[in-house]
Scaffold this motif. Sequence first.
Motif, mmCIF file in Angstrom:
data_model
loop_
_atom_site.group_PDB
_atom_site.id
_atom_site.type_symbol
_atom_site.label_atom_id
_atom_site.label_comp_id
_atom_site.label_asym_id
_atom_site.label_seq_id
_atom_site.Cartn_x
_atom_site.Cartn_y
_atom_site.Cartn_z
ATOM 1 N N PHE A 93 0.830 -1.204 0.000
ATOM 2 C CA PHE A 93 0.000 0.000 0.000
ATOM 3 C C PHE A 93 0.862 1.249 0.000
ATOM 4 N N GLY A 94 0.414 2.267 -0.727
ATOM 5 C CA GLY A 94 1.042 3.573 -0.660
ATOM 6 C C GLY A 94 2.379 3.627 -1.360
ATOM 7 N N THR A 95 3.137 4.666 -1.038
ATOM 8 C CA THR A 95 4.462 4.888 -1.620
ATOM 9 C C THR A 95 5.521 4.504 -0.608
ATOM 10 N N ARG A 96 6.417 3.622 -0.975
ATOM 11 C CA ARG A 96 7.445 3.176 -0.048
ATOM 12 C C ARG A 96 8.435 4.297 0.211
ATOM 13 N N THR A 97 8.613 4.671 1.456
ATOM 14 C CA THR A 97 9.531 5.750 1.820
ATOM 15 C C THR A 97 10.734 5.256 2.609
ATOM 16 N N VAL A 98 10.681 4.029 3.130
ATOM 17 C CA VAL A 98 11.825 3.436 3.826
ATOM 18 C C VAL A 98 12.031 2.027 3.297
ATOM 19 N N SER A 99 13.188 1.472 3.587
ATOM 20 C CA SER A 99 13.519 0.134 3.100
ATOM 21 C C SER A 99 12.734 -0.933 3.860
ATOM 22 N N ASP A 100 12.795 -2.156 3.339
ATOM 23 C CA ASP A 100 12.112 -3.264 4.008
ATOM 24 C C ASP A 100 12.654 -3.483 5.416
ATOM 25 N N ALA A 101 13.960 -3.392 5.574
ATOM 26 C CA ALA A 101 14.540 -3.605 6.908
ATOM 27 C C ALA A 101 14.131 -2.497 7.869
ATOM 28 N N ALA A 102 14.019 -1.271 7.370
ATOM 29 C CA ALA A 102 13.563 -0.176 8.224
ATOM 30 C C ALA A 102 12.116 -0.389 8.634
ATOM 31 N N ARG A 143 18.922 -7.235 7.955
ATOM 32 C CA ARG A 143 19.183 -5.957 7.305
ATOM 33 C C ARG A 143 18.888 -6.062 5.815
ATOM 34 N N ASP A 144 18.962 -4.921 5.147
ATOM 35 C CA ASP A 144 18.773 -4.897 3.696
ATOM 36 C C ASP A 144 19.996 -5.482 3.007
ATOM 37 N N GLY A 145 19.780 -6.417 2.097
ATOM 38 C CA GLY A 145 20.859 -6.948 1.288
ATOM 39 C C GLY A 145 21.080 -6.100 0.051
ATOM 40 N N GLU A 146 22.163 -6.348 -0.644
ATOM 41 C CA GLU A 146 22.482 -5.559 -1.827
ATOM 42 C C GLU A 146 21.504 -5.800 -2.958
ATOM 43 N N ASP A 147 20.827 -6.952 -2.964
ATOM 44 C CA ASP A 147 19.871 -7.262 -4.025
ATOM 45 C C ASP A 147 18.466 -6.752 -3.709
ATOM 46 N N ARG A 189 29.510 -7.400 25.717
ATOM 47 C CA ARG A 189 29.057 -6.031 25.976
ATOM 48 C C ARG A 189 30.110 -4.991 25.595
ATOM 49 N N ARG A 190 31.323 -5.409 25.332
ATOM 50 C CA ARG A 190 32.384 -4.474 24.931
ATOM 51 C C ARG A 190 32.411 -4.241 23.428
ATOM 52 N N ASP A 191 31.595 -5.011 22.699
ATOM 53 C CA ASP A 191 31.654 -4.937 21.239
ATOM 54 C C ASP A 191 30.730 -3.854 20.686
ATOM 55 N N VAL A 192 30.975 -3.542 19.427
ATOM 56 C CA VAL A 192 30.131 -2.655 18.645
ATOM 57 C C VAL A 192 29.736 -3.381 17.374
ATOM 58 N N LEU A 193 28.437 -3.438 17.105
ATOM 59 C CA LEU A 193 27.952 -4.037 15.860
ATOM 60 C C LEU A 193 27.960 -2.985 14.760
ATOM 61 N N ASP A 194 28.639 -3.275 13.665
ATOM 62 C CA ASP A 194 28.601 -2.403 12.503
ATOM 63 C C ASP A 194 27.598 -2.987 11.510
ATOM 64 N N VAL A 195 26.472 -2.271 11.305
ATOM 65 C CA VAL A 195 25.385 -2.778 10.467
ATOM 66 C C VAL A 195 25.257 -1.895 9.234
ATOM 67 N N PRO A 196 25.537 -2.417 8.030
ATOM 68 C CA PRO A 196 25.303 -1.626 6.815
ATOM 69 C C PRO A 196 23.813 -1.327 6.653
ATOM 70 N N THR A 197 23.489 -0.107 6.274
ATOM 71 C CA THR A 197 22.090 0.284 6.093
ATOM 72 C C THR A 197 21.907 0.903 4.718
ATOM 73 N N ALA A 198 20.735 0.681 4.142
ATOM 74 C CA ALA A 198 20.385 1.238 2.846
ATOM 75 C C ALA A 198 19.923 2.689 2.991
ATOM 76 N N GLU A 199 19.706 3.358 1.881
ATOM 77 C CA GLU A 199 19.119 4.687 1.920
ATOM 78 C C GLU A 199 17.735 4.618 2.569
ATOM 79 N N HIS A 200 17.474 5.519 3.511
ATOM 80 C CA HIS A 200 16.234 5.484 4.304
ATOM 81 C C HIS A 200 16.015 4.062 4.826
ATOM 82 N N GLY A 201 17.073 3.504 5.348
ATOM 83 C CA GLY A 201 17.053 2.095 5.732
ATOM 84 C C GLY A 201 17.093 1.891 7.229
ATOM 85 N N GLY A 202 17.388 0.665 7.606
ATOM 86 C CA GLY A 202 17.435 0.314 9.009
ATOM 87 C C GLY A 202 17.758 -1.149 9.176
ATOM 88 N N PHE A 203 17.449 -1.665 10.364
ATOM 89 C CA PHE A 203 17.723 -3.063 10.662
ATOM 90 C C PHE A 203 16.907 -3.465 11.878
#
Length: 894
Positions: free
Chosen positions: A482-491, A585-589, A601-615
């Motif tokens: 429905f509607g116009t998609r403004t964010v990615s599927d993962a977002a 997350r959003d894949g390249e395809d 708890r000392r780690d940092v997760l680096d998550v690639p995000t798409a344009e207007h994306g998320g995870f």
Amino acid sequence: MPRSSRMSPGGPRRTLLPALLTLLLSAALALTTLGAPARAAGPGGTWTVHQPGAPRDGVTAVVRLDPADGTLTLTARKGATTVLEPAPLGIVTSAADLASELRADSRHTRQVTERYSMTTGKQLRRTARMTETRFTFTGRDGARLGLVVRVADDGVAYRYVLPGPGTVTVEREASAFRPPAAARAWLTPYSVNYERLYAPATAAGAAPGAYAYPALFQVGNTYALLTESDVDGRYDASRLVHEGDGRYTVRLADPEVTSEGPLATPWRTAVVGDLATVTESTLVDDLAPPSRLADTSWIRPGKVAWSWLDGFGAAQRDLVAQQRFVDLAAAHGWPYALVDDGWKTTDWMPELIAYARQRGVDVLLWVHWTDLDTAAERAEFLPQVKRWGAAGLKIDFMDSDSQERFRWYDDILRDTARHRLLVNFHGATLPKGVQRTWPHVMTLEAVYGAEQGTVPAAGLTALPYTRNAVGSMDYTPMGFQFGTRTVSDAAELALSVVFESGLQNFAGSVAAYRERPELARFLEQVPTVWDETRLLSGLPGESATFARRHGDRWFLGGVHAGEAGTERVRLDFLGGGRWLAEVVRDGEDGGLLRERHVVTRRDVLDVPTAEHGGFAGQICRLTPGRDTCDRPVTRLPLTALTADPARAEADPGGSVAVTGRFAVEESGPATDVRLTLDVPDGWTADGDGTTAAELPAGEALSGDWTVRVPSGVRPGGYDLTVRAEYRAPDRPGSGVLRVERPVRVFVPEPGVTYVSDLPFTTERNGWGPVERDMSNGERDPADGGPLTLAGTVYDKGLGTHAAGEIVVELGGEYRRFTAEVGVDDEVGAKGTVAFEVLGDGRTLLTTGVLDGADPAFPVDMDVTGVRQLTLRVLDGGDGVDSDHADWADARLAP
């Protein structure tokens, strides 16, 4: 303060005692005390309220009484930062002006500590600790004003108390907030349903006008979220009015508010702190009255399959469509399905609820608030839907902040609680602590949500810091179709974590979830209530990343507005040891990708995000052999039963070929499958029932029958039933599951020609196509429901919508035209239309205006010699909304 003071050199000693008394009196007014009330005399004073032992950067409220004019102001600070500059306090009633010429009378300070539990929200078990100072002031003619100020670690609130019995009429409040002029602001224009976008501004630079709560202001690294709490029928709600000078005045919804005294007004509330404080605060609920329900064991938040954005009103009137969404919920372990506007014109709701409960799914029902606005309506409707087995109501279109409407809220919440019905308010006011007081309120809309179809990413990322910070928000995510998609599927998936709502009404179609298996898998796992909430990073209108804990699992959600990049997620909220983190997350395809990480708890997760994306993600303790955080989910097979044809015509003595097909689409297998056909008495069906011991996902079972119509059968419609019976091995206690699909066979009257069987020379319709033998639906052909007028269902006829016209060629071959005309039952009492019949351009009949409450209007006229018949529908003079017009049983006789 020193215990004594030196006399000025050369000053007379006789002045020491009065000066000392004055100094001590000022101290009594200025210092916050505990226990017995402090007396105050004189027209002026300044008092500070803060938490005991508060750090230097703690929250304080400063109340000042101006000695010159007796006006009150309140200032809010966070440490050395003035977040809210002095702004007026006071109230004006029909009996007294308590906004000026006040004198301080007394003051009493106490500590407020409350522990309570919620059924919804960002934190289920809560402890509220506040310092409360109660001031009393005397105005002209001895009128009394109570001012109660509370300060917590996360904000400031105040209310007025008007003591004494009798009727109190409030004409206005002098209350206002004054953020510093240069403060950044995120504001939404006021509307009665709170369905407007948030936009950035500055406190002084925002356009003059009315703005809705909550309103967010930023001063340096400190924020103030302005709203109100504890509003009910004793009062009304308010809004903020900016006159263009940076001051935001509290404006009541009504010209005046009348209540029985003693009256305590709602809390004017400011959540104060950094963004983590704002988003994690429970201050609005902390200020609300305690729960009025002793037993909340029946209240069950959860995920909901919602069909509105996949078919709108037509889907709500279609039993098959609603069974499909029940099956969707059962296939993913969701506890609810919601049937929206349209179902009340049908008669199958008890059947649907029974179908759903057999599959472990409860049904929620939409209702317009005016259907429940009287005690008599509630006394009839609420017990009825409870007898059917409905679990709750979505109540819509209140569209008012008036005192009258809040009195209705009081009534409907009391009555729904009595019948143990959950509540979701749409077209509603903002949550103002109602979910603490009435724990069966699962969520409220009050947002420019996914139903709008075009919510920009910047508007979406403002909501965690504004609207959703004050209570559950029914945004209705996952409407991919429905509607116009403004964010990615993962977002979009991340919104199941980023947005808090006791009922998450997921708006996707069956196909949308099937196309996104990783998304569907995550939605099976994510809860809708939380034990703990942490904002990890983000800024209003730019991004938001949350970690929310449910039991021993953490769930992650992040969404941002902007270019593709990498989100760095700090994990210091975890306990010690090793954890398993699964991130979607959003894949390249363009599809969704699931990744697994072993972290501490000392780690940092680096998550690639798409344009207007998320995870989205979940984190659980890493134990030997564990490769996923998923918990077992009880699923039923998602099945589809079709009967072909759905409609047929056959003469007496004729036959109809029927095919039934039962498919297992997901979550198989189905076992002990049996496919049969039932026919009316006297009819026969050639063909045997079909069975299968097991049907895995992706396989189907079909049956074919030839149905013979008795030669002496009367004209009319007859129902055949294709039935599938099966079992679900993953839920053995569910027993034999059944699903049925009708085949409607119409036996025509000899010698009669039905207009719906004739070709149209021309056709014009006000909404969608003209429908043959069904009512007007949506924009697609053959998407209408049964033709129904005043409770009577017709097999033949035309479904139209004003303004519309149909022309058919008669060639002078017919003598009479008859029909039953009116507004189809599917729109209830709405809709107003007029019908015209023309023969060869000459008007033969014009009805008056008919509405949905009128009975069917009989049409019977001579058309002898008419070569061209025109059937025309006009609107009733008030626009074409809901003008669904039926030409039922429209027939021609030679």
